[in-house]
Structure formats: structure tokens, C-alpha cells
Scaffold this motif. Structure first.
Motif, PDB file in Angstrom:
ATOM      1  N   HIS A 111       0.816  -1.219   0.000  1.00  0.00           N
ATOM      2  CA  HIS A 111       0.000   0.000   0.000  1.00  0.00           C
ATOM      3  C   HIS A 111       0.858   1.282   0.000  1.00  0.00           C
ATOM      4  O   HIS A 111       0.540   2.249  -0.711  1.00  0.00           O
ATOM      5  CB  HIS A 111      -0.893  -0.046   1.252  1.00  0.00           C
ATOM      6  N   HIS A 115       1.186   4.366  -2.800  1.00  0.00           N
ATOM      7  CA  HIS A 115       1.151   5.824  -2.580  1.00  0.00           C
ATOM      8  C   HIS A 115       2.390   6.465  -3.221  1.00  0.00           C
ATOM      9  O   HIS A 115       2.306   7.507  -3.867  1.00  0.00           O
ATOM     10  CB  HIS A 115       1.179   6.150  -1.084  1.00  0.00           C
ATOM     11  N   SER A 135       1.014   9.866   5.246  1.00  0.00           N
ATOM     12  CA  SER A 135      -0.342   9.294   5.319  1.00  0.00           C
ATOM     13  C   SER A 135      -0.730   9.142   6.774  1.00  0.00           C
ATOM     14  O   SER A 135      -0.086   9.692   7.667  1.00  0.00           O
ATOM     15  CB  SER A 135      -0.367   7.952   4.596  1.00  0.00           C
ATOM     16  N   ASP A 301      -6.690   7.094   0.216  1.00  0.00           N
ATOM     17  CA  ASP A 301      -6.698   5.710  -0.276  1.00  0.00           C
ATOM     18  C   ASP A 301      -7.670   5.506  -1.436  1.00  0.00           C
ATOM     19  O   ASP A 301      -8.803   5.982  -1.400  1.00  0.00           O
ATOM     20  CB  ASP A 301      -7.051   4.764   0.879  1.00  0.00           C
ATOM     21  N   MET A 305      -4.432   3.717  -7.457  1.00  0.00           N
ATOM     22  CA  MET A 305      -2.981   3.640  -7.188  1.00  0.00           C
ATOM     23  C   MET A 305      -2.535   2.179  -7.055  1.00  0.00           C
ATOM     24  O   MET A 305      -1.399   1.846  -7.397  1.00  0.00           O
ATOM     25  CB  MET A 305      -2.603   4.458  -5.940  1.00  0.00           C
TER      26      MET A 305
HETATM   27 ZN    ZN Z   1      -2.996   5.087   2.421  1.00  0.00          ZN
END
Ligand code: ZN
Ligand code: KG4
Length: 341
Positions: A111, A115, A135, A301, A305
Motif C-alpha cells: 500500500h 502511494h 499518510s 486511499d 494507485m
Molecule cells: Zn494510504
């Protein structure tokens, strides 16, 4: 080539379809904000259940919006960590099951790396580039040399910047999620009213610390006796965070220049990159280095991506086995070798 990306590591259930030509054919996000609001923060078990309830609906809508069926999809990319383990298991298992059923490749996505790479979906930017990744769970500065090569220049020693927005909003009684609420209050309050500390800014490195700033806000809040006063404090906090981020970006730019690392751009990504006050400050500090940031909807989120990192990995033939483990912790750039027993 079409990649379906599935995201479920925190409080958004998301799916998107992205092509290797950078077309975003769909981008569906189901936000769990309403479920978590009563608790002033994300409750992992509530999040996991909500992902389970919504994941099939979200994925189906991503296909419908893109006007595609699963037969048109070349690979499934799913977040396998880091994040809240219940949600990660839901999304990763769903993604693997689809890949297994359709006999197409599965791509395990980190994840945070998604980003970090997200800016390449909407901008033409070559490696290397300087990145502040900010984040809810992470705060670090690195040079991105390739999709799996991150040179870490600094990181937070305690809270992440998103976490500090959330905690400050909570302690000032402005609720969840903290980032967007405090950004709005910046314009309603006097941001020069309170003088707050800028931890680690007397040091010439790229590390962050936010817990002292949060404590300073807590102490100042005890003397606030009106709503306007609390708004002023929130605004002052927002201004201070923007100053800290731009100071650290400057340190990182200096480091790159001293080390003769020829960066092509300076980037901020992750949920906090949605903050326009911070963006403005960073843009000013970057001078002649192009400052790039994903559009607001791709900062927080999202599935696009995840799908995009899927595209980048597909092009390099980086696929994963279906026994790839869900990982609550998974540092940036760490390659996983699955031991075969
Ligand atoms: Zn995130
Ligand atoms: O990237 P993200 O959606 O989820 C994680 O991977 O953690 O980031 C969520 C974090 C939260 O802490 C939220 O308060 C913060 O990003 N955030 C913002 C803004 N929008 C979201 N922080 C500052 N300003 C915003 N506009």
C-alpha cells in the motif's frame, strides 16, 4: 492491458481499473467514515466487517463503470499490506480468488509503495524523484529510484503526520477524520494566534517528530475558553505542520544537491498530500525543481494507485503466488521471499 486494483487496508473499500496507457477507466471508493465517526477514529473490527460487506459491490461497480467484464482484465492487483489485518485479509483474499477463478496473474501490492508511485499515474515523471510520503500510518522522506528501490532519507520518530492531524482534531473536539477538518479550520481561525514548537527543525536531518507538537496543542487547549479560540489553535497547528513539512523538504532537496542525486521532481503523496495549505508551502520551497502531487482524489486511499502499481509490476513481469501472506507490517521496498516448505 487492463489491471483491476483492490484496496482495503484501512477505512476505504476501493476498486479501480487502470490501463497501461494511464487510462483510469473506473475508480470506486466506498468510505467507511460514517461507520467510524461515532468512535472518533477507525475501529479495526468495524472496518473489517464493512470491507466484507462492500467488497463485492465495489468491485462489480468498478467493472460496470469501466464497461468491462472480468474476461477483459489481464491481472488483479490487491493490497497485501501494510494495514489493519482484518481488512487486508478481506481484500487480498478477494483479489486472489478472482485471479484464481479467471486464471490470470495476481500481483501483491504494498500500500505504501502504491502511494509512493501514484504520482506516475497522473504525471510524466521519471526516476529518481524526491518524495515525502505522508499518510495516516506513515511519514517518511525518500528518493524513489525505481518501483522497488527507495532510499530513505528520514522518517518520523513517533506519530505520523496524518495521525497528528487526527489526534489534534480529536483533542480539540472537532472529530474524525482530522486532516480535512483542520484544513478547513485554517481558514476560519487565526493561524498566528498560537506559537507552537517545530520539533526537529533545529536539526539538519530529514527526520520528523510530531508528538511534542501534539502535546503543545494539548497544553494550549486547556487555556482555550471559546470555540473561536479552539479554531485559532487548530489553524495555528495547521500552519506549523506546513512549516515543518517545507523545512524538511528543503533539507531533503539540499541533501540531493550535495550528494549530486539528480532528481526529476519533488513529490508529496499519501492522504496528507490532499492538504492544500501544505501543498502551497511545498511548492514555494521547491524553486526550480518541479513540484508534483497527485490530484486530491488519488492522495487518500483509492484503488487506482493499487491498479497502477499493478501496471508497473506487470510490465516487469513481477507476479506473485496465491499463497502470498497478508502483512500487517511491510516496510517500503522490502521484497518478500516466501519460504517453500
Ligand atoms: Zn494510504
Ligand atoms: O493515505 P490515507 O488515506 O490512509 C493511510 O494510508 O493512512 O491517509 C489518511 C490520513 C489521515 O490521517 C487523514 O487525517 C489524513 O490522511 N488526511 C489529511 C487530509 N485528508 C486526509 N490530512 C491533512 N489534510 C487533509 N486534507
Amino acid at each position: 492491458m487492463y489491471i483491476l486494483g483492490i484496496e482495503s487496508s484501512c477505512d476505504e473499500t476501493a476498486a479501480a481499473i487502470v490501463s497501461d496507457r494511464k487510462e483510469i477507466l473506473s475508480n470506486v471508493i466506498y468510505s467507511q467514515i460514517e461507520e467510524h465517526k461515532p468512535y472518533n477514529g477507525v475501529v479495526p473490527e468495524v472496518a473489517a466487517r464493512a470491507h466484507l460487506e462492500k467488497i463485492d459491490i465495489v468491485v462489480e461497480k468498478a467493472l460496470v463503470d469501466a464497461n468491462l467484464s472480468l474476461d477483459n482484465i489481464d491481472a488483479i492487483a490487491g493490497t497485501c499490506g501494510p494495514g489493519l489485518i482484518g481488512g487486508v485479509i478481506v481484500g487480498a483474499t478477494f483479489a486472489k480468488s478472482l485471479a484464481f477463478a479467471k486464471k490470470i496473474p495476481f500481483i501483491a501490492v504494498n500500500h505504501i509503495e502504491a502511494h509512493a508511485l501514484s504520482v506516475r499515474l497522473t504525471e510524466e515523471v521519471e526516476f529518481p524523484y524526491l518524495l515525502i510520503l505522508a499518510s495516516g500510518g506513515h511519514c517518511q522522506i525518500c528518493v524513489v529510484h525505481d518501483i522497488d528501490n527507495f532510499q530513505i532519507l528520514g522518517r518520523t520518530l513517533d506519530d505520523s503526520v496524518g495521525e497528528s492531524f487526527d489526534k489534534v482534531s480529536k483533542l480539540l473536539d472537532f472529530g474524525y477524520p482530522g486532516g480535512p477538518v483542520i484544513e478547513k479550520l485554517y481558514y476560519e481561525g487565526d493561524h498566528d494566534k498560537f506559537s507552537l514548537p517545530r520539533p526537529m527543525c533545529s536539526r539538519g536531518n530529514c527526520d520528523f517528530s510530531f508528538s511534542g507538537l501534539k502535546t503543545a496543542v494539548l497544553n494550549a487547549s486547556q487555556k482555550c475558553n471559546s470555540l473561536q479560540n479552539r479554531k485559532d489553535l487548530a489553524a495555528s497547528f495547521q500552519k506549523t505542520v506546513a512549516e515543518i513539512m517545507s523545512f524538511k523538504m528543503k533539507q531533503a532537496l539540499n541533501f540531493c544537491s550535495n550528494q549530486k542525486i539528480k532528481i526529476n521532481a519533488a513529490v508529496i503523496s499519501g492522504g496528507v498530500a490532499a492538504n492544500l495549505v501544505i501543498r502551497e508551502r511545498l511548492k514555494k520551497i521547491c524553486g526550480s525543481v518541479p513540484f508534483l502531487v497527485p490530484p486530491v482524489k488519488f492522495c487518500t486511499d483509492n484503488g487506482a494507485m493499487i491498479a497502477w502499481l499493478g501496471v508497473e509490476k506487470f510490465k516487469r513481469n513481477q507476479f506473485n503466488e496465491l499463497d502470498f501472506p497478508p502483512r500487517p507490517r511491510w516496510p517500503l521496498g522490502e521484497q518478500i521471499q516466501r519460504e517453500k516448505i
